[in-house]
Design a protein around this motif. Structure first.
Motif: not given
Length: 122
Positions: A73-86
């Protein structure tokens, strides 16, 4: 609120990517943030969402255990870490913000980013 997603690309099956979304505005922490995806010929579908301060998170069954949503929230960022992609994860991924609590339905979201393409090769 304006949203800009980035971090997509081409990756081999089994690989990882981290998507990022930056939001404008000083009220970022008041929004539930979500990630959705849309594959060619398919409807936009829910991937993950994270609530406001405290950050409770929710996932689609298809990605639970492989994807992780987080926010700063301090950086106004949201992330999506995606592993084991198919290969079935191939889609345009969108970040979105809602002032409500219905995190699952695209129509509940007030603001959308432009999308970032994720392509997973087999």
């Amino acid at each position: 609120v304006q949203l800009q997603a980035s971090g997509g690309g081409l990756v081999q099956a089994g690989g990882s990517l981290r998507l990022s979304c930056i939001a404008s505005g000083r009220t970022f922490s008041s929004y539930v943030m979500g990630w959705f995806r849309q594959a060619p010929g398919k409807q936009r579908e829910f991937v993950a969402a994270i609530f406001r301060i405290g950050g409770g998170s929710f996932y689609a069954d298809s990605v639970r255990g492989r994807f992780t949503i987080s926010r700063d929230n301090a950086k106004n960022m949201v992330y999506l870490q995606m592993n084991t992609l198919a290969p079935e994860d191939t889609a345009v991924y969108y970040c979105a913000a809602t002032a409500g609590s219905n995190y699952y339905t695209p129509a509940a979201y007030n603001y959308w980013g432009q999308g970032t393409q994720v392509t997973v090769s087999s």
